[in-house]
Design a protein around this motif. Sequence first.
Motif, PDB file in Angstrom:
ATOM      1  N   SER A  14       0.808  -1.214   0.000  1.00  0.00           N
ATOM      2  CA  SER A  14       0.000   0.000   0.000  1.00  0.00           C
ATOM      3  C   SER A  14       0.844   1.267   0.000  1.00  0.00           C
ATOM      4  O   SER A  14       0.386   2.312  -0.452  1.00  0.00           O
ATOM      5  CB  SER A  14      -0.942   0.001   1.216  1.00  0.00           C
ATOM      6  OG  SER A  14      -0.194  -0.017   2.429  1.00  0.00           O
ATOM      7  N   ARG A  15       2.087   1.193   0.493  1.00  0.00           N
ATOM      8  CA  ARG A  15       2.935   2.382   0.549  1.00  0.00           C
ATOM      9  C   ARG A  15       3.738   2.591  -0.731  1.00  0.00           C
ATOM     10  O   ARG A  15       4.444   3.582  -0.872  1.00  0.00           O
ATOM     11  CB  ARG A  15       3.912   2.279   1.721  1.00  0.00           C
ATOM     12  CG  ARG A  15       3.308   2.458   3.099  1.00  0.00           C
ATOM     13  CD  ARG A  15       4.410   2.439   4.142  1.00  0.00           C
ATOM     14  NE  ARG A  15       5.408   3.471   3.883  1.00  0.00           N
ATOM     15  CZ  ARG A  15       6.663   3.429   4.336  1.00  0.00           C
ATOM     16  NH1 ARG A  15       7.076   2.386   5.023  1.00  0.00           N
ATOM     17  NH2 ARG A  15       7.501   4.406   4.070  1.00  0.00           N
ATOM     18  N   ASP A  17       4.381   3.326  -4.642  1.00  0.00           N
ATOM     19  CA  ASP A  17       3.882   3.883  -5.898  1.00  0.00           C
ATOM     20  C   ASP A  17       4.604   3.149  -7.027  1.00  0.00           C
ATOM     21  O   ASP A  17       5.743   3.444  -7.349  1.00  0.00           O
ATOM     22  CB  ASP A  17       4.164   5.379  -5.955  1.00  0.00           C
ATOM     23  CG  ASP A  17       3.696   6.008  -7.258  1.00  0.00           C
ATOM     24  OD1 ASP A  17       3.096   5.296  -8.092  1.00  0.00           O
ATOM     25  OD2 ASP A  17       3.935   7.216  -7.446  1.00  0.00           O
ATOM     26  N   GLY A  19       4.030   3.209 -10.136  1.00  0.00           N
ATOM     27  CA  GLY A  19       4.157   3.943 -11.388  1.00  0.00           C
ATOM     28  C   GLY A  19       3.748   3.101 -12.579  1.00  0.00           C
ATOM     29  O   GLY A  19       2.612   2.646 -12.681  1.00  0.00           O
ATOM     30  N   LEU A  47      -3.758  -2.508  -9.989  1.00  0.00           N
ATOM     31  CA  LEU A  47      -2.930  -1.895 -11.034  1.00  0.00           C
ATOM     32  C   LEU A  47      -3.019  -2.688 -12.332  1.00  0.00           C
ATOM     33  O   LEU A  47      -2.015  -3.137 -12.882  1.00  0.00           O
ATOM     34  CB  LEU A  47      -1.465  -1.836 -10.570  1.00  0.00           C
ATOM     35  CG  LEU A  47      -1.164  -1.082  -9.280  1.00  0.00           C
ATOM     36  CD1 LEU A  47       0.217  -1.436  -8.763  1.00  0.00           C
ATOM     37  CD2 LEU A  47      -1.285   0.416  -9.497  1.00  0.00           C
ATOM     38  N   PRO A 442       9.877   5.768  -4.247  1.00  0.00           N
ATOM     39  CA  PRO A 442       8.511   5.325  -4.562  1.00  0.00           C
ATOM     40  C   PRO A 442       7.712   4.924  -3.326  1.00  0.00           C
ATOM     41  O   PRO A 442       6.534   4.579  -3.444  1.00  0.00           O
ATOM     42  CB  PRO A 442       8.742   4.107  -5.474  1.00  0.00           C
ATOM     43  CG  PRO A 442      10.059   3.568  -5.058  1.00  0.00           C
ATOM     44  CD  PRO A 442      10.883   4.762  -4.651  1.00  0.00           C
ATOM     45  N   ARG A 444       5.635   5.727  -0.048  1.00  0.00           N
ATOM     46  CA  ARG A 444       4.864   6.797   0.570  1.00  0.00           C
ATOM     47  C   ARG A 444       5.050   6.754   2.070  1.00  0.00           C
ATOM     48  O   ARG A 444       5.193   5.698   2.665  1.00  0.00           O
ATOM     49  CB  ARG A 444       3.376   6.644   0.247  1.00  0.00           C
ATOM     50  CG  ARG A 444       3.027   6.673  -1.222  1.00  0.00           C
ATOM     51  CD  ARG A 444       1.518   6.620  -1.398  1.00  0.00           C
ATOM     52  NE  ARG A 444       1.121   6.585  -2.805  1.00  0.00           N
ATOM     53  CZ  ARG A 444       0.920   5.470  -3.484  1.00  0.00           C
ATOM     54  NH1 ARG A 444       1.099   4.292  -2.901  1.00  0.00           N
ATOM     55  NH2 ARG A 444       0.571   5.509  -4.749  1.00  0.00           N
ATOM     56  N   LYS A 450       4.948  11.247  -0.429  1.00  0.00           N
ATOM     57  CA  LYS A 450       6.142  10.516  -0.820  1.00  0.00           C
ATOM     58  C   LYS A 450       7.157  10.555   0.310  1.00  0.00           C
ATOM     59  O   LYS A 450       7.415  11.597   0.891  1.00  0.00           O
ATOM     60  CB  LYS A 450       6.755  11.093  -2.088  1.00  0.00           C
ATOM     61  CG  LYS A 450       6.002  10.705  -3.353  1.00  0.00           C
ATOM     62  CD  LYS A 450       6.107   9.210  -3.626  1.00  0.00           C
ATOM     63  CE  LYS A 450       5.483   8.822  -4.946  1.00  0.00           C
ATOM     64  NZ  LYS A 450       6.262   9.321  -6.080  1.00  0.00           N
TER      65      LYS A 450
END
Length: 455
Positions: A14-15, A17, A19, A47, A442, A444, A450
């Motif tokens: 969950s933390r 990213d 991309g 995703l 990446p 969070r 971030k």
Amino acid sequence: MQQAGSTPAAMLFSRIDFGQGAVAAISGGSDSTALLVLLKNHFDRFLPSARLIAVTVDHALRSSSAAEAQTVAGLCKELGIVHRTVVWEGTKPSSGIPAAAREARYRLLAGVARDEGVGIVVTGHTADDQAETVVMRQARDEGPGLAGMAPATLYDGDVWILRPLLAERRSALRTLLTVSGRGWIDDPTNLDPAFERPRARAMLAADENRVEDLLATARRVAPEREDLGRRAAALIDRYGRRLAPGLIRLAPEFAAETDPQAVLQALRVLLAVAGGTPFLPDKHRVAGLLRMSAAGAGRATLSRTVIDVRRAGLFLYREARGLPAASTLSDGAVWDGRYRITFDDDVEGCVIAPFGRKEALESPASVGEEAPASLFRAARAAEPAVWQGDICLGSLGEPGQLPGVEVVPVVAPFAQFLSGFDLEVARAASALIGAPSLPVSPLRASDGSKASANA
């Protein structure tokens, strides 16, 4: 497979990213197999348009490695995941195999990530791996190293290595695989007592209390290491200045700061940066340099760096000994651990060599209140220059001096592996010497922003 250990699967990633996607490192062992299945479920749910590429590194060290890579390829086909096998080619070293294999593995994984344009490699390191890392570092008395592996590490300045399973136990991952009817490959190397990690693994196998104590140590030391890095970064920002290529000045007030641990850490980092060395110098020897600086004058050398203490401050520059011999230009190569050099065809037939004392003495030098001309010349003599025969075409330290050549400063101790625990001090050192800005992690933070140093 709904969760790993006590952590719900949705929370594991969950933390992060992701991309445009990620490369998942999979050897076929239980940890990486569980990681791949969990990632597949996560990407399918959250995703669907991002790419997940599984990569197996065949180290070609065992006769069965190619067949194992084929087994992994079959699993990926079953799961509907794109798979690549990359081979560690060439002659293998006769000693230091684990370290060399690790370096090759990350180089190959990062190469695939760059080719695919994703910028993230995810590995299956677990809490068991973390405990083994901490016990090995305890044996070597590595203070800040007791933080263990960071959840994120920047590799070669552009690829993030993420370790989302560091809080998960291997036994829980194997239970999940067994319940789902999936097997895994056991690598006999993991049991070979000739290597340090298998010895640590065997020692901890029957001592659960020791494992928990080691994990608690990592959880305690990690924020302490991050905080020390932030404090050291603040001192570099406040007192550091790059007077010229290769010459760093720390204001006199630096050594008098009331945070001696941060002063020591900042100076250790800058000595390694100025000297182009991949490891920080011994803290006890650096403490001796600081005691010398308290007298207001003195000169010493450590980590290939001259530290010259004057009333105007502490001056750091590369010593003249041990500089690289003249060599042909290699596009993108790192020179002396301090500069990455790229060039076009116009500079063929030339070599890179130090600017040299003679050339430095004959060239104009900056003169000002911050440093005498002798320091500028001493620093410039150790800078890279382009030579054609006996003729120096120019120093590469000055931007734009030679058309067709680009020279980018490198922060040596963090150039290959930058632990997320050290992001802030690496950022400050990069800004000081004009190195490229660090990419955003990446990961969070817990508030959804971030992450910066807590990566």
